[in-house]
Design an enzyme around this catalytic site. Structure first.
Site, PDB file in Angstrom:
ATOM      1  N   SER A  89       0.852  -1.185   0.000  1.00 44.29           N
ATOM      2  CA  SER A  89       0.000   0.000   0.000  1.00 44.29           C
ATOM      3  C   SER A  89       0.884   1.229   0.000  1.00 44.29           C
ATOM      4  CB  SER A  89      -0.889   0.001   1.248  1.00 44.29           C
ATOM      5  OG  SER A  89      -1.553   1.240   1.416  1.00 44.29           O
TER       6      SER A  89
ATOM      7  N   TYR B 283      -2.856  -1.281  10.168  1.00 48.58           N
ATOM      8  CA  TYR B 283      -2.800  -1.406   8.711  1.00 48.58           C
ATOM      9  C   TYR B 283      -1.399  -1.057   8.216  1.00 48.58           C
ATOM     10  CZ  TYR B 283      -4.338  -0.884   3.836  1.00 48.58           C
ATOM     11  OH  TYR B 283      -4.494  -1.012   2.480  1.00 48.58           O
TER      12      TYR B 283
END
Length: 282
Positions: free
Chosen positions: A142, A155
């Site tokens: 990401s 995350y």
């Protein structure tokens, strides 16, 4: 891998979003696909859309956090298709929580899917990719695997871990002259359902958002690139054998920010988060 024609691709998280669009774009190019997702309804919808293309399609309900299930699926893909050339470890989830307030159960939940799911998928398929003589691993990290943001620490941790795993595995594949390569994918805000399906804990309330709905809505506003556009960018990077690919203009902007301001960018991120919290009524 300059062409996907007559190759076989395995894709996790293919019941929606980028996974679905990757399957469709590969099928358009004559690539046979084995798709999986924990969401059986979404998976069935993807299968229905793939019927428009003259390729072999197999589908499997799969929880990527289950190591034995991932290994069994890898073997089944080869049994069904005769080979596998590409694995897209794309499945992922989001969790909004402060690191101080998050429970260990929630932290383990996201790590098991976002990080261990990638590890299991890579290791389960690697022997089969080697056997194909022309293999490629595509693992989704990401933009939050490049820099951290408050309220997304779990995350961040999962995606930073994926980035480190990817970079080392690519080097080891090159070191051993394996007939397999790897591309690390770093999407920015992609228009998928990940925000609305995210777990949001009460630890965010009064810190970054008023409530769960406002937290999810704030997260949703970050998404600017379509899933189809993301899939096309990723496939082009695979054909170019790129080590990593930044998906979306925001990913490229944040990458420059981190490079130019390796420490100072953290103050900018904190300031932006504080302003966002104020707009949310915190």
């Amino acid at each position: 891998m300059k062409s996907f024609h007559d190759k076989v691709a395995a894709i996790t998280g293919a019941g929606s979003g980028m996974g679905r669009e990757l399957a469709i774009e590969l099928a358009k190019q004559g690539c046979h696909v084995a798709i999986s997702d924990v969401n059986e309804n979404g998976l069935a919808e993807t299968v229905e859309q793939l019927k428009a293309y003259s390729v072999r399609v197999t589908a499997q309900s799969l929880d990527v956090a289950n190591r034995e299930a991932v290994y069994a699926w890898a073997d089944q893909v080869v049994a069904d298709h005769g080979k596998v050339n590409l694995v897209f470890n794309n499945a992922g989830v989001a969790l909004g929580a402060t690191l101080e307030g998050v429970s260990y159960e929630d932290f383990e939940w996201i790590m098991n899917i976002n990080f261990w799911g990638v590890v299991y998928g890579s290791k389960a398929f690697l022997p089969h990719l080697r056997a194909s003589g022309d293999g490629h691993v595509i693992n989704t990290s990401s933009v939050f695997g490049l820099f951290a943001v408050p309220g997304n620490g779990c995350y961040n941790a999962s995606k930073f871990a994926v980035r480190g795993f990817n970079e080392c595995l690519r080097q080891e594949l090159e070191l051993t002259r394996a007939p397999v390569s790897l591309t690390s994918v770093h999407p920015g805000g992609i228009k998928t359902g990940i925000a609305q399906s995210a777990r949001m804990t009460k630890s965010l309330e009064g810190v970054l958002a008023k409530d769960e709905k406002s937290a999810k809505d704030n997260f949703d506003k970050l998404f600017i690139t379509t899933a189809n556009r993301a899939a096309l960018i990723i496939l082009k990077a695979v054909q170019g054998n790129k080590r990593r690919v930044l998906v979306g203009p925001d990913a490229k902007l944040f990458d420059v920010m981190v490079r130019m301001l390796p420490a100072a960018h953290q103050r900018l991120v904190t300031s932006a988060a504080r302003k966002q919290a104020a707009r949310s009524g915190v």
